[in-house]
Structures are given as C-alpha cells and as structure tokens.
Design a protein around this motif. Structure first.
Motif, short mmCIF file in Angstrom:
data_model
loop_
_atom_site.label_atom_id
_atom_site.label_comp_id
_atom_site.label_asym_id
_atom_site.label_seq_id
_atom_site.Cartn_x
_atom_site.Cartn_y
_atom_site.Cartn_z
N THR A 10 0.82 -1.21 0.00
CA THR A 10 0.00 0.00 0.00
C THR A 10 0.85 1.26 0.00
O THR A 10 0.35 2.35 -0.33
CB THR A 10 -0.93 0.02 1.23
OG1 THR A 10 -0.13 -0.19 2.42
CG2 THR A 10 -1.99 -1.06 1.13
N GLU A 11 2.14 1.14 0.38
CA GLU A 11 3.03 2.29 0.41
C GLU A 11 3.95 2.35 -0.82
O GLU A 11 4.86 3.18 -0.88
CB GLU A 11 3.88 2.27 1.69
CG GLU A 11 3.10 2.06 2.97
CD GLU A 11 1.93 3.02 3.12
OE1 GLU A 11 2.05 4.18 2.68
OE2 GLU A 11 0.89 2.62 3.66
N ILE A 12 3.72 1.46 -1.78
CA ILE A 12 4.49 1.46 -3.02
C ILE A 12 3.77 2.32 -4.06
O ILE A 12 2.59 2.13 -4.33
CB ILE A 12 4.67 0.01 -3.55
CG1 ILE A 12 5.50 -0.81 -2.56
CG2 ILE A 12 5.33 0.03 -4.93
CD1 ILE A 12 6.93 -0.31 -2.34
N ASP A 13 4.49 3.26 -4.66
CA ASP A 13 3.90 4.15 -5.67
C ASP A 13 3.70 3.44 -7.00
O ASP A 13 2.67 3.57 -7.64
CB ASP A 13 4.79 5.38 -5.88
CG ASP A 13 4.84 6.28 -4.67
OD1 ASP A 13 3.88 6.26 -3.87
OD2 ASP A 13 5.84 7.00 -4.51
N HIS A 14 4.74 2.72 -7.44
CA HIS A 14 4.67 2.01 -8.71
C HIS A 14 5.81 1.01 -8.82
O HIS A 14 6.75 1.02 -8.00
CB HIS A 14 4.71 2.98 -9.90
CG HIS A 14 5.91 3.87 -9.93
ND1 HIS A 14 5.98 5.06 -9.27
CD2 HIS A 14 7.11 3.74 -10.56
CE1 HIS A 14 7.15 5.65 -9.48
NE2 HIS A 14 7.85 4.85 -10.26
N VAL A 49 4.02 -8.32 -15.63
CA VAL A 49 3.87 -7.91 -14.23
C VAL A 49 2.47 -7.34 -13.99
O VAL A 49 1.84 -7.61 -12.97
CB VAL A 49 4.95 -6.89 -13.84
CG1 VAL A 49 4.70 -6.34 -12.44
CG2 VAL A 49 6.34 -7.54 -13.90
N GLU A 50 1.96 -6.57 -14.95
CA GLU A 50 0.61 -6.03 -14.81
C GLU A 50 -0.43 -7.16 -14.72
O GLU A 50 -1.41 -7.06 -13.98
CB GLU A 50 0.29 -5.11 -15.98
CG GLU A 50 0.99 -3.76 -15.91
CD GLU A 50 0.69 -2.87 -17.09
OE1 GLU A 50 0.85 -1.65 -16.95
OE2 GLU A 50 0.29 -3.40 -18.15
N SER A 51 -0.21 -8.23 -15.47
CA SER A 51 -1.11 -9.37 -15.41
C SER A 51 -1.08 -10.02 -14.02
O SER A 51 -2.12 -10.38 -13.47
CB SER A 51 -0.73 -10.40 -16.48
OG SER A 51 -1.55 -11.55 -16.40
N MET A 52 0.11 -10.12 -13.45
CA MET A 52 0.23 -10.68 -12.10
C MET A 52 -0.46 -9.78 -11.08
O MET A 52 -1.15 -10.26 -10.18
CB MET A 52 1.71 -10.85 -11.74
CG MET A 52 2.45 -11.89 -12.54
SD MET A 52 4.18 -12.03 -12.03
CE MET A 52 3.98 -12.63 -10.35
N LEU A 53 -0.25 -8.47 -11.20
CA LEU A 53 -0.90 -7.53 -10.29
C LEU A 53 -2.42 -7.67 -10.36
O LEU A 53 -3.11 -7.66 -9.33
CB LEU A 53 -0.49 -6.10 -10.63
CG LEU A 53 0.95 -5.70 -10.29
CD1 LEU A 53 1.33 -4.41 -11.01
CD2 LEU A 53 1.12 -5.54 -8.78
N SER A 54 -2.93 -7.82 -11.56
CA SER A 54 -4.37 -7.98 -11.75
C SER A 54 -4.87 -9.26 -11.10
O SER A 54 -5.94 -9.27 -10.47
CB SER A 54 -4.71 -7.98 -13.24
OG SER A 54 -6.08 -8.19 -13.47
N ASN A 55 -4.09 -10.33 -11.21
CA ASN A 55 -4.48 -11.60 -10.62
C ASN A 55 -4.59 -11.51 -9.10
O ASN A 55 -5.37 -12.24 -8.47
CB ASN A 55 -3.49 -12.69 -11.00
CG ASN A 55 -3.58 -13.09 -12.46
OD1 ASN A 55 -4.60 -12.85 -13.11
ND2 ASN A 55 -2.51 -13.67 -12.99
N ASP A 68 -5.40 -8.67 -7.61
CA ASP A 68 -6.27 -7.50 -7.34
C ASP A 68 -5.48 -6.35 -6.71
O ASP A 68 -5.96 -5.67 -5.79
CB ASP A 68 -7.44 -7.88 -6.42
CG ASP A 68 -8.46 -8.75 -7.13
OD1 ASP A 68 -8.64 -8.58 -8.34
OD2 ASP A 68 -9.06 -9.61 -6.46
N LEU A 69 -4.28 -6.13 -7.22
CA LEU A 69 -3.42 -5.06 -6.72
C LEU A 69 -3.43 -3.90 -7.71
O LEU A 69 -3.12 -4.07 -8.88
CB LEU A 69 -2.00 -5.57 -6.53
CG LEU A 69 -1.82 -6.61 -5.41
CD1 LEU A 69 -0.43 -7.23 -5.49
CD2 LEU A 69 -2.05 -5.97 -4.04
N ASP A 70 -3.81 -2.74 -7.23
CA ASP A 70 -3.92 -1.56 -8.07
C ASP A 70 -2.64 -0.72 -7.95
O ASP A 70 -2.63 0.36 -7.37
CB ASP A 70 -5.14 -0.74 -7.67
CG ASP A 70 -5.40 0.43 -8.62
OD1 ASP A 70 -4.89 0.39 -9.76
OD2 ASP A 70 -6.08 1.39 -8.20
N ILE A 71 -1.54 -1.27 -8.47
CA ILE A 71 -0.25 -0.58 -8.44
C ILE A 71 0.21 -0.37 -9.88
O ILE A 71 0.33 -1.33 -10.64
CB ILE A 71 0.82 -1.42 -7.69
CG1 ILE A 71 0.33 -1.77 -6.28
CG2 ILE A 71 2.14 -0.66 -7.61
CD1 ILE A 71 1.26 -2.71 -5.52
#
Length: 210
Positions: free
Chosen positions: A173-177, A189-195, A197-200
């Motif tokens: 939650t404290e990571i900007d990007h 990596v975006e696909s992994m984030l989506s899996n 449910d991380l909105d980074i």
C-alpha cells in the motif's frame, strides 16, 4: 510542495508471487524466521555481514531488520549481479523489477525508518532517522550511470551505495509504482498484479537498467 526523495528496491521476478501474496516486502530476518524462500540478488556473505551490523539510530536492531531501498537506479549491486558475480553466471536484468516509493511517503505512513550516507556495512558509515538530514546523501550521484572512485572524488562508490531502510516490512500500500526494463515484461507484471487485485501502476523504464 515538498520535493519527494525517490527510493527504489529491486528484486527478481521469481519473488513477485510471494511478495504479492504476502502484501509487502519483508526484511531478511523476518523472511528467514518465516521460512520464506526467495531468489537472491545479493552476495550471501554480505547478507551475513548485514545481519551483524548495528543500525546506530532508533529503531535500532541490525541491517537485516530492515527492507533496504536505494536512492537511485543502476546500483553497483545490480551491475555485479548482471555480471554473474552473485550467482556464478551472467544474469538477465529483464528479470529484475523495481518497487518504488519515496522517503516522504514512508514518513507520512508512520513506518519506522533509518538511512545512511553511503554503504551501510563499510566504514566510514553514518546512520540517520530524520528526513532533515537527507542532505547528507549525494542525490546527484545517485542518478549518474557510473560511480567509480576518482582522484577528485575518492569516496564515490561508497556514497553511491547509500540506503533508505524501512523497519521490518514495506506494505504494498506504500508502493507508488513498479518498474521493469521492457514493455513485454511490464505487461507480464501487470497481469500478475491484476491476478492479485493489486492496483499498483507498472512502468517500463529501460534507462534504469544497465
């Protein structure tokens, strides 16, 4: 508006599943005590030294009580990892992912932290825990590609390895990007984030890599 001091932690893509699943980056001491497996991108003997190096300002402890961040990309450790000095074979930096935040974000979140003016193990070393002392870090040097010692600046390599240290754990939650070297890797990596449910946000910035 206060200018933010960017901080960067890099890891191998193989570690992303456990990081995303856990919800944050954890210090080496917590990783060992919890039996968390990870792919190493740093010298094992250096990690041992870090476990024995006292952080001389509160919250204290040893370096392995903290999640380490650099103040800029293209660190000496990244170069030595790429050249095979850590694993014994040449490594592909396309497999490396940055986690990016800022010193000001960490302070505002209430997380405990410390930072150094140079390599946190090698002498001389100085520790701080007040952002008013960020001027002790050579920020211009952090964004230069090369950092070897010179006659004019014989302490450059040590100072280039200054670290911002976050106590025990850095929540996602404290990571900007996140940052990757290539656009195809960014999509992975975006696909992994989506899996998870991380909105980074994730960005491809090849200039951050050797």
């Amino acid at each position: 508006m206060t200018r933010r001091t960017r901080i960067l932690h890099f890891t191998h893509e193989d570690n992303l599943v456990q990081i995303f699943g856990r919800g944050g980056l954890v210090c080496d001491k917590q990783r060992r005590s919890s039996g968390i497996e990870s792919r190493n991108v740093a010298y094992s003997d250096l990690k041992l030294e870090r476990s024995q190096t006292i952080v001389e300002v509160p919250p204290g402890g040893t370096l392995d009580d903290y999640v380490p961040f650099y103040f800029g990309p293209k660190s000496p450790m990244m170069l030595t990892y790429m050249n095979g000095n850590v694993t014994g074979s040449l490594e592909d930096l396309n497999e490396i992912v940055y986690f990016v935040s800022s010193a000001q974000h960490v302070e505002a979140s209430g997380l405990k932290f410390a930072f150094t003016d140079g390599h946190p193990v090698k002498q001389p070393r100085f520790f701080y825990n007040d952002l008013a002392d960020l001027g002790e870090v050579d920020h211009a040097l952090m964004w230069q590609k090369w950092w070897h010692d010179t006659d004019e600046y014989p302490d450059r390599k040590r100072r280039r390895q200054a670290e911002f240290l976050v106590w025990r754990e850095m929540p996602l939650t404290e990571i900007d990007h996140l940052v990757t070297k290539s656009h195809p890797k960014r999509l992975e990596v975006e696909s992994m984030l989506s899996n998870w449910d991380l909105d980074i946000p994730c960005r491809a910035w090849p200039s951050w890599y050797y």
